[in-house]
Design an enzyme around this catalytic site. Structure first.
Site, PDB file in Angstrom:
ATOM      1  N   ALA A 191       0.834  -1.209   0.000  1.00 24.40           N
ATOM      2  CA  ALA A 191       0.000   0.000   0.000  1.00 24.40           C
ATOM      3  C   ALA A 191       0.864   1.252   0.000  1.00 24.40           C
ATOM      4  CB  ALA A 191      -0.915   0.005   1.220  1.00 24.40           C
ATOM      5  N   SER A 215       2.006   5.942  -5.280  1.00 23.84           N
ATOM      6  CA  SER A 215       3.129   5.393  -6.056  1.00 23.84           C
ATOM      7  C   SER A 215       3.580   6.238  -7.248  1.00 23.84           C
ATOM      8  CB  SER A 215       2.740   3.998  -6.554  1.00 23.84           C
ATOM      9  OG  SER A 215       1.713   4.095  -7.529  1.00 23.84           O
ATOM     10  N   THR A 235      11.431   0.331  -3.470  1.00 26.53           N
ATOM     11  CA  THR A 235      11.692   0.673  -4.873  1.00 26.53           C
ATOM     12  C   THR A 235      13.158   1.030  -5.084  1.00 26.53           C
ATOM     13  OG1 THR A 235      11.277   2.397  -6.521  1.00 26.53           O
ATOM     14  CG2 THR A 235      10.853   3.006  -4.270  1.00 26.53           C
ATOM     15  N   ASP A 236      13.632   0.858  -6.314  1.00 24.42           N
ATOM     16  CA  ASP A 236      15.014   1.253  -6.623  1.00 24.42           C
ATOM     17  C   ASP A 236      15.197   2.771  -6.562  1.00 24.42           C
ATOM     18  OD1 ASP A 236      13.617   1.941  -8.945  1.00 24.42           O
ATOM     19  OD2 ASP A 236      14.984   0.901 -10.329  1.00 24.42           O
ATOM     20  N   GLU A 237      14.071   3.521  -6.588  1.00 24.79           N
ATOM     21  CA  GLU A 237      14.200   4.993  -6.607  1.00 24.79           C
ATOM     22  C   GLU A 237      14.817   5.536  -5.323  1.00 24.79           C
ATOM     23  OE1 GLU A 237      11.032   7.346  -8.147  1.00 24.79           O
ATOM     24  OE2 GLU A 237      10.510   5.869  -9.662  1.00 24.79           O
ATOM     25  N   TYR A 267       8.143  11.319  -3.597  1.00 26.35           N
ATOM     26  CA  TYR A 267       7.779   9.891  -3.563  1.00 26.35           C
ATOM     27  C   TYR A 267       8.934   9.048  -3.042  1.00 26.35           C
ATOM     28  CZ  TYR A 267       7.425   5.117  -5.347  1.00 26.35           C
ATOM     29  OH  TYR A 267       7.449   3.744  -5.457  1.00 26.35           O
ATOM     30  N   LYS A 309       9.461   6.744   0.398  1.00 20.40           N
ATOM     31  CA  LYS A 309       9.746   5.301   0.388  1.00 20.40           C
ATOM     32  C   LYS A 309      11.045   5.011   1.156  1.00 20.40           C
ATOM     33  CE  LYS A 309       7.785   2.414  -1.523  1.00 20.40           C
ATOM     34  NZ  LYS A 309       6.638   1.558  -1.074  1.00 20.40           N
TER      35      LYS A 309
HETATM   36  P1  NAD Z   1      -0.566   1.465  -7.188  1.00 21.92           P
HETATM   37  O1  NAD Z   1      -0.610   2.935  -7.029  1.00 21.92           O
HETATM   38  O2  NAD Z   1      -1.043   0.833  -8.453  1.00 21.92           O
HETATM   39  O3  NAD Z   1      -1.403   0.776  -6.012  1.00 21.92           O
HETATM   40  C1  NAD Z   1      -1.339   1.205  -4.681  1.00 21.92           C
HETATM   41  C2  NAD Z   1      -2.477   0.535  -3.920  1.00 21.92           C
HETATM   42  O4  NAD Z   1      -2.397   0.936  -2.544  1.00 21.92           O
HETATM   43  C3  NAD Z   1      -3.874   0.959  -4.410  1.00 21.92           C
HETATM   44  O5  NAD Z   1      -4.700  -0.195  -4.496  1.00 21.92           O
HETATM   45  C4  NAD Z   1      -4.367   1.899  -3.322  1.00 21.92           C
HETATM   46  O6  NAD Z   1      -5.774   1.894  -3.169  1.00 21.92           O
HETATM   47  C5  NAD Z   1      -3.675   1.326  -2.095  1.00 21.92           C
HETATM   48  N1  NAD Z   1      -3.514   2.314  -1.028  1.00 21.92           N
HETATM   49  C6  NAD Z   1      -3.043   3.592  -1.149  1.00 21.92           C
HETATM   50  N2  NAD Z   1      -3.053   4.204   0.061  1.00 21.92           N
HETATM   51  C7  NAD Z   1      -3.513   3.273   0.943  1.00 21.92           C
HETATM   52  C8  NAD Z   1      -3.732   3.288   2.339  1.00 21.92           C
HETATM   53  N3  NAD Z   1      -3.474   4.395   3.079  1.00 21.92           N
HETATM   54  N4  NAD Z   1      -4.201   2.172   2.948  1.00 21.92           N
HETATM   55  C9  NAD Z   1      -4.465   1.060   2.219  1.00 21.92           C
HETATM   56  N5  NAD Z   1      -4.294   1.001   0.888  1.00 21.92           N
HETATM   57  C10 NAD Z   1      -3.815   2.082   0.260  1.00 21.92           C
HETATM   58  O7  NAD Z   1       0.930   1.055  -6.879  1.00 21.92           O
HETATM   59  P2  NAD Z   1       1.845  -0.097  -7.506  1.00 21.92           P
HETATM   60  O8  NAD Z   1       2.485   0.413  -8.718  1.00 21.92           O
HETATM   61  O9  NAD Z   1       1.079  -1.357  -7.535  1.00 21.92           O
HETATM   62  O10 NAD Z   1       2.969  -0.185  -6.376  1.00 21.92           O
HETATM   63  C11 NAD Z   1       2.804  -1.032  -5.247  1.00 21.92           C
HETATM   64  C12 NAD Z   1       4.023  -0.907  -4.357  1.00 21.92           C
HETATM   65  O11 NAD Z   1       5.181  -1.285  -5.085  1.00 21.92           O
HETATM   66  C13 NAD Z   1       4.266   0.508  -3.857  1.00 21.92           C
HETATM   67  O12 NAD Z   1       4.698   0.412  -2.517  1.00 21.92           O
HETATM   68  C14 NAD Z   1       5.391   1.028  -4.744  1.00 21.92           C
HETATM   69  O13 NAD Z   1       6.163   1.975  -4.065  1.00 21.92           O
HETATM   70  C15 NAD Z   1       6.150  -0.241  -5.029  1.00 21.92           C
HETATM   71  N6  NAD Z   1       6.892  -0.300  -6.314  1.00 21.92           N
HETATM   72  C16 NAD Z   1       6.246   0.003  -7.482  1.00 21.92           C
HETATM   73  C17 NAD Z   1       6.932  -0.133  -8.688  1.00 21.92           C
HETATM   74  C18 NAD Z   1       6.275   0.178 -10.012  1.00 21.92           C
HETATM   75  O14 NAD Z   1       6.955   0.215 -11.032  1.00 21.92           O
HETATM   76  N7  NAD Z   1       4.963   0.384 -10.068  1.00 21.92           N
HETATM   77  C19 NAD Z   1       8.273  -0.561  -8.689  1.00 21.92           C
HETATM   78  C20 NAD Z   1       8.895  -0.852  -7.468  1.00 21.92           C
HETATM   79  C21 NAD Z   1       8.181  -0.730  -6.295  1.00 21.92           C
HETATM   80  O1  DAU Z   2      11.671   2.518 -10.396  1.00 19.60           O
HETATM   81  C1  DAU Z   2      10.538   2.088  -9.713  1.00 19.60           C
HETATM   82  C2  DAU Z   2       9.470   3.145  -9.779  1.00 19.60           C
HETATM   83  O2  DAU Z   2       8.986   3.156 -11.108  1.00 19.60           O
HETATM   84  C3  DAU Z   2       8.334   2.906  -8.795  1.00 19.60           C
HETATM   85  O3  DAU Z   2       8.834   2.994  -7.484  1.00 19.60           O
HETATM   86  C4  DAU Z   2       7.214   3.941  -9.005  1.00 19.60           C
HETATM   87  O4  DAU Z   2       6.122   3.628  -8.152  1.00 19.60           O
HETATM   88  C5  DAU Z   2       6.769   3.884 -10.445  1.00 19.60           C
HETATM   89  O5  DAU Z   2       5.782   4.868 -10.674  1.00 19.60           O
HETATM   90  C6  DAU Z   2       7.943   4.077 -11.389  1.00 19.60           C
HETATM   91  O6  DAU Z   2       8.453   5.430 -11.320  1.00 19.60           O
HETATM   92  P1  DAU Z   2       8.910   6.253 -12.633  1.00 19.60           P
HETATM   93  O7  DAU Z   2       8.816   7.687 -12.333  1.00 19.60           O
HETATM   94  O8  DAU Z   2      10.175   5.723 -13.160  1.00 19.60           O
HETATM   95  O9  DAU Z   2       7.726   5.777 -13.643  1.00 19.60           O
HETATM   96  P2  DAU Z   2       6.821   6.585 -14.680  1.00 19.60           P
HETATM   97  O10 DAU Z   2       6.032   5.555 -15.443  1.00 19.60           O
HETATM   98  O11 DAU Z   2       6.072   7.683 -14.053  1.00 19.60           O
HETATM   99  O12 DAU Z   2       7.885   7.227 -15.664  1.00 19.60           O
HETATM  100  C7  DAU Z   2       8.819   6.426 -16.360  1.00 19.60           C
HETATM  101  C8  DAU Z   2       9.695   7.346 -17.189  1.00 19.60           C
HETATM  102  O13 DAU Z   2       8.902   7.933 -18.238  1.00 19.60           O
HETATM  103  C9  DAU Z   2      10.261   8.517 -16.413  1.00 19.60           C
HETATM  104  O14 DAU Z   2      11.573   8.796 -16.892  1.00 19.60           O
HETATM  105  C10 DAU Z   2       9.327   9.679 -16.746  1.00 19.60           C
HETATM  106  C11 DAU Z   2       8.897   9.357 -18.151  1.00 19.60           C
HETATM  107  N1  DAU Z   2       7.526   9.816 -18.532  1.00 19.60           N
HETATM  108  C12 DAU Z   2       6.490   9.449 -17.733  1.00 19.60           C
HETATM  109  C13 DAU Z   2       5.194   9.848 -18.044  1.00 19.60           C
HETATM  110  C14 DAU Z   2       4.051   9.453 -17.142  1.00 19.60           C
HETATM  111  C15 DAU Z   2       7.325  10.548 -19.690  1.00 19.60           C
HETATM  112  O15 DAU Z   2       8.270  10.846 -20.433  1.00 19.60           O
HETATM  113  N2  DAU Z   2       6.044  10.936 -20.003  1.00 19.60           N
HETATM  114  C16 DAU Z   2       4.974  10.632 -19.219  1.00 19.60           C
HETATM  115  O16 DAU Z   2       3.834  11.034 -19.544  1.00 19.60           O
END
Ligand code: NAD
Ligand code: DAU
Length: 367
Positions: free
Chosen positions: A83, A86, A134-136, A174, A178
């Protein structure tokens, strides 16, 4: 039966994880806790309707009573905390909720787990807690001098990567939230002996990803012949992992990772944003036969503030200790992902109606 309590299990990765667990094992029950923010969607879990091993709780991880009650009632063996807020762009617009949910929500969950699992003798039995990070949190890497046309390093052996020992250096609200949560998880382990592990994964893509993130946004826009907004020069690099590979990694670390440790997760699929967007254009055009989907749709827009240049994960530890390997190469995963979005227009339609349109206007109009 083993009980997993999964938070954020109606979001992108969380719902893929729940579907993965219940689709591959019959020895698990999943208690799925989600506050259903804009990013949470019960449609992701529609195939589990009537499944007695899936229990959904509409609750917020910041709610002390609700979390304590869930832990008492369902006695989970493993808690996996997905949760979070993100999306980096939203954190730039409204950082407060990222501190609330990602930091204070995690602290609350840790507090409740510790209270529920404490055996009164300084131990926590066989319970385990996994923090999905996350790697960020590591900050940004430089682009190597020589790169392939797809943006990956021309000399991978000579390039730099994020290791588990890389100092944390987050840049966005963000990633700062994290990283802060990770420090609390580590503090719980080091101070109380709390049974926690942390995973730090690179960018995920695949089914059920909300179209605010790069890949689903570009697929959605391409299908509508809308402009494809590339931030800055588009040469930023991300290390893409198919979501199913991340789910298998989380399952492994949750059950078998060494407590107190961090595990990086990534598959050496570094690609520049321009390469990703061009690939999506050509794959969507091929899949739909729509000749109007061309690179003319690309528009370079104002860069993201504090935009991290490159991420690249060294996944050696999880491979060597736990035998994890990614199974889906980017070029295969992107085709599967595009096919999923083409086959699920109702899902896309539901998540992009209403509030999404306002978000899109706010984030992109005049950029
Ligand atoms: P997402 O935004 O798609 O989903 C987040 C979920 O958390 C949603 O279902 C939302 O309703 C729930 N949520 C938000 N606030 C809450 C709260 N206070 N209580 C309970 N539920 C809550 O996110 P995602 O992309 O699935 O990411 C999931 C996890 O993985 C996050 O912790 C994110 O930091 C991490 N992560 C994401 C990525 C990526 O590329 N998306 C990569 C590495 C790590
Ligand atoms: O690295 C892991 C992370 O990856 C997670 O922890 C985050 O939750 C997830 O959102 C993601 O973060 P990024 O910022 O890397 O992802 P995003 O898809 O937002 O953007 C990917 C790359 O694309 C970034 O360099 C920004 C660029 N971008 C993104 C959007 C939405 C664009 O150029 N145009 C866009 O409209």
């Amino acid at each position: 039966m083993k009980t997993f309590l999964v938070t954020g299990g109606a979001g992108f990765i969380g719902s893929n994880f729940v579907l993965h667990l219940l689709g591959t094992r019959d020895d698990v029950r999943v208690v799925n806790v989600d506050a259903l923010t804009y990013a949470g969607n019960l449609e992701n879990l529609a195939s589990l309707e009537g499944n007695p091993n899936h229990i959904f709780l509409h609750a917020d991880i910041r709610d002390r009573d609700a979390m304590a009650q869930a832990l008492t009632q369902y006695q989970p063996d493993v808690v996996v905390n997905f949760a979070a807020e993100s999306h980096v762009d939203r954190s730039i617009e409204n950082p407060g909720v990222f501190a609330d949910t990602n930091v204070m929500g995690t602290v609350n969950l840790l507090t409740c787990c510790r209270a529920a699992w404490d055996d009164g003798k300084g131990g926590f039995g066989d319970h385990r807690y996994l923090q999905v990070s996350t790697d960020e949190v590591y900050g940004a890497l430089q682009i190597p001098e020589a790169v392939n046309p797809d943006g990956s390093p021309a000399d991978p052996a000579g390039a730099t990567y994020f290791h588990e020992t890389t100092p944390l250096s987050p840049h966005s609200p963000y990633s700062a939230s994290k990283a802060s949560a990770d420090f609390f998880v580590r503090a719980w382990h080091d101070t109380y002996g709390f049974p926690s592990v942390i995973t730090r994964c690179s960018n995920n893509y695949g089914p059920y990803q909300f179209p605010e993130k790069l890949i689903p946004l570009m697929i959605h826009n391409a299908l509508l012949h809308r402009e494809l907004p590339v931030y800055g020069d588009g040469l930023n690099v991300r290390d893409w992992l198919y979501v199913e590979d991340h789910c298998r990694a989380i399952e492994l670390v949750a059950e078998h990772g060494r407590l107190g440790e961090v595990y990086n997760v990534g598959g050496h699929n570094e690609r520049s944003n321009m390469y990703i967007v061009r690939t999506i254009i050509s794959e969507v055009r091929q899949a739909t036969g729509d000749a109007a989907i061309t690179e003319n749709l690309i528009r370079h827009v104002t860069d993201r503030k504090g935009h991290d240049r490159r991420y690249g994960i060294a996944p050696n530890k999880i491979r060597e200790e736990l035998g994890w390997e990614p199974q889906t190469r980017f070029e295969v995963g992107i085709k599967k992902t595009i096919r999923w979005y083409l086959d699920n227009p109702e899902w896309v339609e539901h998540v992009t109606s209403g509030a999404y349109q306002q978000y899109y206007e706010r984030m992109y109009a005049g950029r």
